[in-house]
Design a protein around this motif. Sequence first.
Motif, PDB file in Angstrom:
ATOM      1  N   GLU A   9     -10.902  -0.478  -0.979  1.00 32.17           N
ATOM      2  CA  GLU A   9     -11.071  -1.349   0.190  1.00 32.17           C
ATOM      3  C   GLU A   9      -9.741  -1.691   0.860  1.00 32.17           C
ATOM      4  O   GLU A   9      -9.708  -2.482   1.813  1.00 32.17           O
ATOM      5  CB  GLU A   9     -11.777  -2.649  -0.232  1.00 32.17           C
ATOM      6  CG  GLU A   9     -13.190  -2.449  -0.725  1.00 32.17           C
ATOM      7  CD  GLU A   9     -14.126  -2.079   0.413  1.00 32.17           C
ATOM      8  OE1 GLU A   9     -14.036  -2.664   1.499  1.00 32.17           O
ATOM      9  OE2 GLU A   9     -14.951  -1.169   0.201  1.00 32.17           O
ATOM     10  N   ARG A  10      -8.670  -1.119   0.374  1.00 31.57           N
ATOM     11  CA  ARG A  10      -7.331  -1.484   0.858  1.00 31.57           C
ATOM     12  C   ARG A  10      -7.192  -1.341   2.373  1.00 31.57           C
ATOM     13  O   ARG A  10      -6.750  -2.263   3.059  1.00 31.57           O
ATOM     14  CB  ARG A  10      -6.280  -0.644   0.156  1.00 31.57           C
ATOM     15  CG  ARG A  10      -4.863  -0.900   0.642  1.00 31.57           C
ATOM     16  CD  ARG A  10      -3.884   0.000  -0.127  1.00 31.57           C
ATOM     17  NE  ARG A  10      -2.535  -0.172   0.339  1.00 31.57           N
ATOM     18  CZ  ARG A  10      -1.891   0.708   1.097  1.00 31.57           C
ATOM     19  NH1 ARG A  10      -2.491   1.832   1.481  1.00 31.57           N
ATOM     20  NH2 ARG A  10      -0.657   0.486   1.475  1.00 31.57           N
ATOM     21  N   ALA A  11      -7.534  -0.197   2.922  1.00 31.30           N
ATOM     22  CA  ALA A  11      -7.352   0.041   4.360  1.00 31.30           C
ATOM     23  C   ALA A  11      -8.171  -0.941   5.195  1.00 31.30           C
ATOM     24  O   ALA A  11      -7.663  -1.499   6.179  1.00 31.30           O
ATOM     25  CB  ALA A  11      -7.718   1.477   4.712  1.00 31.30           C
ATOM     26  N   GLU A  12      -9.422  -1.162   4.788  1.00 37.79           N
ATOM     27  CA  GLU A  12     -10.278  -2.082   5.545  1.00 37.79           C
ATOM     28  C   GLU A  12      -9.740  -3.510   5.494  1.00 37.79           C
ATOM     29  O   GLU A  12      -9.727  -4.209   6.511  1.00 37.79           O
ATOM     30  CB  GLU A  12     -11.714  -2.046   5.004  1.00 37.79           C
ATOM     31  CG  GLU A  12     -12.433  -0.748   5.288  1.00 37.79           C
ATOM     32  CD  GLU A  12     -12.131   0.350   4.272  1.00 37.79           C
ATOM     33  OE1 GLU A  12     -11.403   0.109   3.283  1.00 37.79           O
ATOM     34  OE2 GLU A  12     -12.611   1.474   4.485  1.00 37.79           O
ATOM     35  N   LEU A  13      -9.286  -3.928   4.312  1.00 39.50           N
ATOM     36  CA  LEU A  13      -8.758  -5.288   4.189  1.00 39.50           C
ATOM     37  C   LEU A  13      -7.449  -5.423   4.965  1.00 39.50           C
ATOM     38  O   LEU A  13      -7.239  -6.438   5.641  1.00 39.50           O
ATOM     39  CB  LEU A  13      -8.570  -5.669   2.726  1.00 39.50           C
ATOM     40  CG  LEU A  13      -7.987  -7.063   2.463  1.00 39.50           C
ATOM     41  CD1 LEU A  13      -8.790  -8.154   3.172  1.00 39.50           C
ATOM     42  CD2 LEU A  13      -7.915  -7.325   0.967  1.00 39.50           C
ATOM     43  N   MET A  14      -6.581  -4.429   4.880  1.00 39.82           N
ATOM     44  CA  MET A  14      -5.326  -4.507   5.629  1.00 39.82           C
ATOM     45  C   MET A  14      -5.593  -4.608   7.127  1.00 39.82           C
ATOM     46  O   MET A  14      -4.946  -5.403   7.829  1.00 39.82           O
ATOM     47  CB  MET A  14      -4.446  -3.287   5.317  1.00 39.82           C
ATOM     48  CG  MET A  14      -3.796  -3.366   3.959  1.00 39.82           C
ATOM     49  SD  MET A  14      -2.774  -1.926   3.578  1.00 39.82           S
ATOM     50  CE  MET A  14      -1.564  -1.989   4.869  1.00 39.82           C
ATOM     51  N   ALA A  17       1.556  -8.510   0.531  1.00 40.35           N
ATOM     52  CA  ALA A  17       2.318  -7.595  -0.330  1.00 40.35           C
ATOM     53  C   ALA A  17       1.439  -7.036  -1.437  1.00 40.35           C
ATOM     54  O   ALA A  17       1.526  -5.846  -1.775  1.00 40.35           O
ATOM     55  CB  ALA A  17       3.532  -8.315  -0.917  1.00 40.35           C
ATOM     56  N   HIS A  18       0.575  -7.874  -1.994  1.00 41.37           N
ATOM     57  CA  HIS A  18      -0.335  -7.409  -3.043  1.00 41.37           C
ATOM     58  C   HIS A  18      -1.296  -6.349  -2.503  1.00 41.37           C
ATOM     59  O   HIS A  18      -1.519  -5.325  -3.154  1.00 41.37           O
ATOM     60  CB  HIS A  18      -1.117  -8.586  -3.631  1.00 41.37           C
ATOM     61  CG  HIS A  18      -2.130  -8.179  -4.639  1.00 41.37           C
ATOM     62  ND1 HIS A  18      -1.790  -7.820  -5.916  1.00 41.37           N
ATOM     63  CD2 HIS A  18      -3.467  -8.039  -4.542  1.00 41.37           C
ATOM     64  CE1 HIS A  18      -2.884  -7.473  -6.574  1.00 41.37           C
ATOM     65  NE2 HIS A  18      -3.924  -7.610  -5.765  1.00 41.37           N
ATOM     66  N   VAL A  19      -1.853  -6.584  -1.338  1.00 45.49           N
ATOM     67  CA  VAL A  19      -2.786  -5.621  -0.744  1.00 45.49           C
ATOM     68  C   VAL A  19      -2.061  -4.316  -0.436  1.00 45.49           C
ATOM     69  O   VAL A  19      -2.568  -3.224  -0.729  1.00 45.49           O
ATOM     70  CB  VAL A  19      -3.477  -6.208   0.508  1.00 45.49           C
ATOM     71  CG1 VAL A  19      -4.315  -5.156   1.215  1.00 45.49           C
ATOM     72  CG2 VAL A  19      -4.350  -7.404   0.121  1.00 45.49           C
ATOM     73  N   ILE A  20      -0.885  -4.404   0.138  1.00 44.21           N
ATOM     74  CA  ILE A  20      -0.111  -3.199   0.452  1.00 44.21           C
ATOM     75  C   ILE A  20       0.185  -2.406  -0.821  1.00 44.21           C
ATOM     76  O   ILE A  20       0.092  -1.176  -0.837  1.00 44.21           O
ATOM     77  CB  ILE A  20       1.193  -3.570   1.198  1.00 44.21           C
ATOM     78  CG1 ILE A  20       0.855  -4.061   2.607  1.00 44.21           C
ATOM     79  CG2 ILE A  20       2.161  -2.381   1.240  1.00 44.21           C
ATOM     80  CD1 ILE A  20       2.016  -4.699   3.345  1.00 44.21           C
ATOM     81  N   ALA A  21       0.509  -3.102  -1.905  1.00 43.67           N
ATOM     82  CA  ALA A  21       0.841  -2.433  -3.166  1.00 43.67           C
ATOM     83  C   ALA A  21      -0.379  -1.848  -3.872  1.00 43.67           C
ATOM     84  O   ALA A  21      -0.233  -1.010  -4.762  1.00 43.67           O
ATOM     85  CB  ALA A  21       1.553  -3.412  -4.095  1.00 43.67           C
ATOM     86  N   SER A  22      -1.556  -2.252  -3.492  1.00 45.07           N
ATOM     87  CA  SER A  22      -2.800  -1.793  -4.137  1.00 45.07           C
ATOM     88  C   SER A  22      -3.272  -0.480  -3.523  1.00 45.07           C
ATOM     89  O   SER A  22      -4.391  -0.367  -3.027  1.00 45.07           O
ATOM     90  CB  SER A  22      -3.882  -2.865  -4.015  1.00 45.07           C
ATOM     91  OG  SER A  22      -3.482  -4.066  -4.617  1.00 45.07           O
ATOM     92  N   GLU A  23      -2.420   0.527  -3.586  1.00 40.95           N
ATOM     93  CA  GLU A  23      -2.670   1.797  -2.904  1.00 40.95           C
ATOM     94  C   GLU A  23      -3.958   2.489  -3.339  1.00 40.95           C
ATOM     95  O   GLU A  23      -4.559   3.216  -2.564  1.00 40.95           O
ATOM     96  CB  GLU A  23      -1.483   2.738  -3.103  1.00 40.95           C
ATOM     97  CG  GLU A  23      -0.234   2.244  -2.421  1.00 40.95           C
ATOM     98  CD  GLU A  23       0.958   3.150  -2.662  1.00 40.95           C
ATOM     99  OE1 GLU A  23       0.777   4.258  -3.202  1.00 40.95           O
ATOM    100  OE2 GLU A  23       2.070   2.730  -2.303  1.00 40.95           O
ATOM    101  N   GLN A  24      -4.380   2.282  -4.575  1.00 40.44           N
ATOM    102  CA  GLN A  24      -5.565   2.976  -5.082  1.00 40.44           C
ATOM    103  C   GLN A  24      -6.868   2.217  -4.838  1.00 40.44           C
ATOM    104  O   GLN A  24      -7.949   2.741  -5.118  1.00 40.44           O
ATOM    105  CB  GLN A  24      -5.410   3.250  -6.586  1.00 40.44           C
ATOM    106  CG  GLN A  24      -4.194   4.093  -6.928  1.00 40.44           C
ATOM    107  CD  GLN A  24      -4.181   5.421  -6.194  1.00 40.44           C
ATOM    108  OE1 GLN A  24      -5.188   6.107  -6.144  1.00 40.44           O
ATOM    109  NE2 GLN A  24      -3.054   5.782  -5.610  1.00 40.44           N
ATOM    110  N   HIS A  25      -6.777   0.988  -4.344  1.00 40.21           N
ATOM    111  CA  HIS A  25      -7.998   0.200  -4.148  1.00 40.21           C
ATOM    112  C   HIS A  25      -8.818   0.782  -2.997  1.00 40.21           C
ATOM    113  O   HIS A  25      -8.288   1.015  -1.909  1.00 40.21           O
ATOM    114  CB  HIS A  25      -7.659  -1.267  -3.876  1.00 40.21           C
ATOM    115  CG  HIS A  25      -8.832  -2.162  -4.096  1.00 40.21           C
ATOM    116  ND1 HIS A  25      -9.885  -2.242  -3.208  1.00 40.21           N
ATOM    117  CD2 HIS A  25      -9.133  -2.991  -5.117  1.00 40.21           C
ATOM    118  CE1 HIS A  25     -10.772  -3.096  -3.664  1.00 40.21           C
ATOM    119  NE2 HIS A  25     -10.339  -3.566  -4.823  1.00 40.21           N
TER     120      HIS A  25
END
Length: 155
Positions: free
Chosen positions: A120-125, A110-118
């Motif tokens: 690395e978000r897509a790669e980590l997801m 949930a934290h990663v999903i909510a971190s839209e501006q990060h």
Amino acid sequence: MSIDLDQLRTDFTNTPLDEADREEALHLLLGQRRDGDADLLRHLLAEETAAHREGWGLSETMVLAALLLAECGREEDVWTLWEAKNASFDTMAGLDGFLLFPAGIAGTTAHVIASEQHPERAELMTYMSEYLEYEKLTDEDIRSHIAGLRSHYVS
């Protein structure tokens, strides 16, 4: 250098630590970690990550730093753990993926999903999704893996 853990806790950003010092500090923290040690552990893992970007292999110190930070259970630490995993080919292969779920599967995801501006978000997801699909892990499995890794260092 003999590490004064209490002093290090209060002034870690101004205390130069070489690899041996970090190893000593992490082994002390293995037995004496406190709830307030997350910032210190984040710092130690960042130092290990920087060292691993310049070399090859995976030191036990790096794994221990990642383990101790993951044990803190803070969802925001997923980014520091992801950076450590991505330090080199060896860290990507050697740091276990279960360490990327410090707040459990639901909380960390949930934290990663909510971190839209990060950035690395897509790669980590993608990594988390593929890892969970392959491993079929539960939160209990993650806790068990972390306990097993801890027992390796305690024994």
